[in-house]
Design a protein around this motif. Structure first.
Motif, PDB file in Angstrom:
ATOM      1  N   PHE A  81       0.864  -1.177   0.000  1.00  0.00           N
ATOM      2  CA  PHE A  81       0.000   0.000   0.000  1.00  0.00           C
ATOM      3  C   PHE A  81       0.900   1.226   0.000  1.00  0.00           C
ATOM      4  O   PHE A  81       2.015   1.195   0.523  1.00  0.00           O
ATOM      5  CB  PHE A  81      -0.996  -0.005   1.168  1.00  0.00           C
ATOM      6  CG  PHE A  81      -0.408   0.102   2.548  1.00  0.00           C
ATOM      7  CD1 PHE A  81      -0.343   1.325   3.202  1.00  0.00           C
ATOM      8  CD2 PHE A  81       0.051  -1.022   3.219  1.00  0.00           C
ATOM      9  CE1 PHE A  81       0.168   1.425   4.484  1.00  0.00           C
ATOM     10  CE2 PHE A  81       0.567  -0.932   4.502  1.00  0.00           C
ATOM     11  CZ  PHE A  81       0.626   0.303   5.138  1.00  0.00           C
ATOM     12  N   SER A  82       0.428   2.300  -0.654  1.00  0.00           N
ATOM     13  CA  SER A  82       1.314   3.444  -0.812  1.00  0.00           C
ATOM     14  C   SER A  82       0.564   4.739  -1.075  1.00  0.00           C
ATOM     15  O   SER A  82      -0.617   4.740  -1.424  1.00  0.00           O
ATOM     16  CB  SER A  82       2.290   3.186  -1.968  1.00  0.00           C
ATOM     17  OG  SER A  82       1.618   3.080  -3.208  1.00  0.00           O
ATOM     18  N   THR A  83       1.314   5.826  -0.909  1.00  0.00           N
ATOM     19  CA  THR A  83       0.880   7.155  -1.306  1.00  0.00           C
ATOM     20  C   THR A  83       2.007   7.774  -2.120  1.00  0.00           C
ATOM     21  O   THR A  83       3.174   7.399  -1.973  1.00  0.00           O
ATOM     22  CB  THR A  83       0.598   8.066  -0.086  1.00  0.00           C
ATOM     23  OG1 THR A  83       1.803   8.245   0.658  1.00  0.00           O
ATOM     24  CG2 THR A  83      -0.481   7.484   0.803  1.00  0.00           C
ATOM     25  N   ALA A  84       1.649   8.716  -2.964  1.00  0.00           N
ATOM     26  CA  ALA A  84       2.662   9.452  -3.735  1.00  0.00           C
ATOM     27  C   ALA A  84       2.024  10.708  -4.298  1.00  0.00           C
ATOM     28  O   ALA A  84       0.830  10.720  -4.606  1.00  0.00           O
ATOM     29  CB  ALA A  84       3.209   8.589  -4.871  1.00  0.00           C
ATOM     30  N   GLY A  85       2.828  11.744  -4.432  1.00  0.00           N
ATOM     31  CA  GLY A  85       2.327  13.000  -4.964  1.00  0.00           C
ATOM     32  C   GLY A  85       2.025  12.950  -6.439  1.00  0.00           C
ATOM     33  O   GLY A  85       1.003  13.449  -6.890  1.00  0.00           O
ATOM     34  N   SER A  86       2.903  12.308  -7.218  1.00  0.00           N
ATOM     35  CA  SER A  86       2.703  12.340  -8.667  1.00  0.00           C
ATOM     36  C   SER A  86       2.916  11.009  -9.371  1.00  0.00           C
ATOM     37  O   SER A  86       2.517  10.851 -10.506  1.00  0.00           O
ATOM     38  CB  SER A  86       3.622  13.394  -9.298  1.00  0.00           C
ATOM     39  OG  SER A  86       4.981  13.072  -9.053  1.00  0.00           O
ATOM     40  N   ILE A  87       3.531  10.053  -8.710  1.00  0.00           N
ATOM     41  CA  ILE A  87       3.785   8.749  -9.337  1.00  0.00           C
ATOM     42  C   ILE A  87       2.667   7.786  -8.951  1.00  0.00           C
ATOM     43  O   ILE A  87       2.103   7.869  -7.876  1.00  0.00           O
ATOM     44  CB  ILE A  87       5.164   8.216  -8.918  1.00  0.00           C
ATOM     45  CG1 ILE A  87       6.244   9.139  -9.514  1.00  0.00           C
ATOM     46  CG2 ILE A  87       5.373   6.785  -9.378  1.00  0.00           C
ATOM     47  CD1 ILE A  87       7.642   8.761  -9.142  1.00  0.00           C
ATOM     48  N   GLU A  88       2.381   6.862  -9.838  1.00  0.00           N
ATOM     49  CA  GLU A  88       1.240   5.961  -9.652  1.00  0.00           C
ATOM     50  C   GLU A  88       1.274   5.182  -8.340  1.00  0.00           C
ATOM     51  O   GLU A  88       0.322   5.159  -7.610  1.00  0.00           O
ATOM     52  CB  GLU A  88       1.143   5.001 -10.846  1.00  0.00           C
ATOM     53  CG  GLU A  88      -0.157   4.285 -10.973  1.00  0.00           C
ATOM     54  CD  GLU A  88      -1.347   5.210 -11.177  1.00  0.00           C
ATOM     55  OE1 GLU A  88      -2.427   4.869 -10.677  1.00  0.00           O
ATOM     56  OE2 GLU A  88      -1.207   6.259 -11.806  1.00  0.00           O
ATOM     57  N   SER A  89       2.363   4.493  -8.030  1.00  0.00           N
ATOM     58  CA  SER A  89       2.465   3.757  -6.769  1.00  0.00           C
ATOM     59  C   SER A  89       3.887   3.243  -6.585  1.00  0.00           C
ATOM     60  O   SER A  89       4.723   3.347  -7.484  1.00  0.00           O
ATOM     61  CB  SER A  89       1.476   2.588  -6.724  1.00  0.00           C
ATOM     62  OG  SER A  89       1.990   1.446  -7.360  1.00  0.00           O
ATOM     63  N   THR A  90       4.137   2.642  -5.433  1.00  0.00           N
ATOM     64  CA  THR A  90       5.449   2.053  -5.149  1.00  0.00           C
ATOM     65  C   THR A  90       5.502   0.579  -5.547  1.00  0.00           C
ATOM     66  O   THR A  90       6.525  -0.073  -5.354  1.00  0.00           O
ATOM     67  CB  THR A  90       5.783   2.169  -3.650  1.00  0.00           C
ATOM     68  OG1 THR A  90       4.812   1.434  -2.893  1.00  0.00           O
ATOM     69  CG2 THR A  90       5.805   3.621  -3.199  1.00  0.00           C
ATOM     70  N   TYR A  91       4.425   0.065  -6.098  1.00  0.00           N
ATOM     71  CA  TYR A  91       4.289  -1.379  -6.308  1.00  0.00           C
ATOM     72  C   TYR A  91       5.485  -1.990  -7.052  1.00  0.00           C
ATOM     73  O   TYR A  91       6.054  -2.992  -6.603  1.00  0.00           O
ATOM     74  CB  TYR A  91       2.995  -1.712  -7.049  1.00  0.00           C
ATOM     75  CG  TYR A  91       2.819  -3.198  -7.252  1.00  0.00           C
ATOM     76  CD1 TYR A  91       2.354  -3.999  -6.223  1.00  0.00           C
ATOM     77  CD2 TYR A  91       3.162  -3.808  -8.456  1.00  0.00           C
ATOM     78  CE1 TYR A  91       2.215  -5.367  -6.380  1.00  0.00           C
ATOM     79  CE2 TYR A  91       3.024  -5.171  -8.624  1.00  0.00           C
ATOM     80  CZ  TYR A  91       2.557  -5.951  -7.598  1.00  0.00           C
ATOM     81  OH  TYR A  91       2.437  -7.299  -7.754  1.00  0.00           O
ATOM     82  N   GLU A  92       5.846  -1.447  -8.196  1.00  0.00           N
ATOM     83  CA  GLU A  92       6.904  -2.065  -9.003  1.00  0.00           C
ATOM     84  C   GLU A  92       8.236  -2.089  -8.268  1.00  0.00           C
ATOM     85  O   GLU A  92       8.972  -3.075  -8.348  1.00  0.00           O
ATOM     86  CB  GLU A  92       7.042  -1.361 -10.357  1.00  0.00           C
ATOM     87  CG  GLU A  92       5.866  -1.618 -11.287  1.00  0.00           C
ATOM     88  CD  GLU A  92       5.645  -3.094 -11.620  1.00  0.00           C
ATOM     89  OE1 GLU A  92       6.628  -3.853 -11.758  1.00  0.00           O
ATOM     90  OE2 GLU A  92       4.465  -3.496 -11.725  1.00  0.00           O
ATOM     91  N   GLN A  93       8.542  -1.029  -7.525  1.00  0.00           N
ATOM     92  CA  GLN A  93       9.808  -0.992  -6.787  1.00  0.00           C
ATOM     93  C   GLN A  93       9.808  -1.971  -5.614  1.00  0.00           C
ATOM     94  O   GLN A  93      10.805  -2.656  -5.364  1.00  0.00           O
ATOM     95  CB  GLN A  93      10.089   0.434  -6.320  1.00  0.00           C
ATOM     96  CG  GLN A  93      10.351   1.369  -7.493  1.00  0.00           C
ATOM     97  CD  GLN A  93      10.583   2.793  -7.066  1.00  0.00           C
ATOM     98  OE1 GLN A  93      11.382   3.039  -6.156  1.00  0.00           O
ATOM     99  NE2 GLN A  93       9.908   3.738  -7.685  1.00  0.00           N
ATOM    100  N   VAL A  94       8.696  -2.066  -4.918  1.00  0.00           N
ATOM    101  CA  VAL A  94       8.590  -3.021  -3.818  1.00  0.00           C
ATOM    102  C   VAL A  94       8.589  -4.449  -4.372  1.00  0.00           C
ATOM    103  O   VAL A  94       9.208  -5.350  -3.801  1.00  0.00           O
ATOM    104  CB  VAL A  94       7.342  -2.740  -2.952  1.00  0.00           C
ATOM    105  CG1 VAL A  94       7.118  -3.841  -1.922  1.00  0.00           C
ATOM    106  CG2 VAL A  94       7.475  -1.381  -2.272  1.00  0.00           C
ATOM    107  N   LYS A  95       7.941  -4.642  -5.501  1.00  0.00           N
ATOM    108  CA  LYS A  95       7.911  -5.963  -6.136  1.00  0.00           C
ATOM    109  C   LYS A  95       9.329  -6.430  -6.484  1.00  0.00           C
ATOM    110  O   LYS A  95       9.675  -7.594  -6.265  1.00  0.00           O
ATOM    111  CB  LYS A  95       7.047  -5.916  -7.395  1.00  0.00           C
ATOM    112  CG  LYS A  95       6.946  -7.238  -8.127  1.00  0.00           C
ATOM    113  CD  LYS A  95       6.080  -7.093  -9.359  1.00  0.00           C
ATOM    114  CE  LYS A  95       6.085  -8.341 -10.196  1.00  0.00           C
ATOM    115  NZ  LYS A  95       5.295  -8.183 -11.437  1.00  0.00           N
TER     116      LYS A  95
END
Length: 134
Positions: free
Chosen positions: A75-89
């Motif tokens: 789960f994530s928040t970000a100002g302008s990027i879609e999500s942290t999913y790919e980096q965490v993946k």
């Protein structure tokens, strides 16, 4: 079933989501500086984007995992990027930890963008996401 919540935040936005998950599951959300002490079936892992990347503290968290994790739910928040999913993946795969394809992301307030986010609607949505996931 052992479920844990860990999160990293600088602004408090991801913490709001972590606390909503914790309320829904009736468990305690902890920051990533609190190590996992026993095997976990599901780890809800929260992070944010800072300068187009997750914070290095997330990588350090993965380096210090010494228990088995059945599944990470991002789960994530970000100002302008879609999500942290790919980096965490990428990190999860590096450490051979399964990660769910289902994730929760909402905007976080950043330099005048997304004012007031995450808002009450976002909090209700992550509670629904958590309920439906479990």
């Amino acid at each position: 079933m052992n479920i844990e919540i860990r999160y990293y935040t600088k602004s408090g936005h991801t913490q709001k989501l972590a606390k909503a998950i914790a309320e829904e599951l009736n468990i305690t959300a902890k920051t990533i500086d609190k190590p996992l002490e026993k095997d976990v079936d599901i780890l809800f892992l929260g992070s944010s984007i800072y300068g187009n990347s997750i914070d290095p503290a997330i990588t350090k968290f993965f380096n210090n995992i010494n228990v088995n994790i059945g599944l990470i739910v991002n789960f994530s928040t970000a100002g302008s990027i879609e999500s942290t999913y790919e980096q965490v993946k990428e990190l999860a795969q590096l450490y051979n930890i399964p990660i769910s394809s289902k994730e929760f992301h909402c905007p976080g307030e950043f330099v005048g963008m997304n004012t007031g986010r995450p808002n009450n609607n976002d909090i209700e949505n992550i509670k629904k996401f958590t309920h439906n996931f479990i």
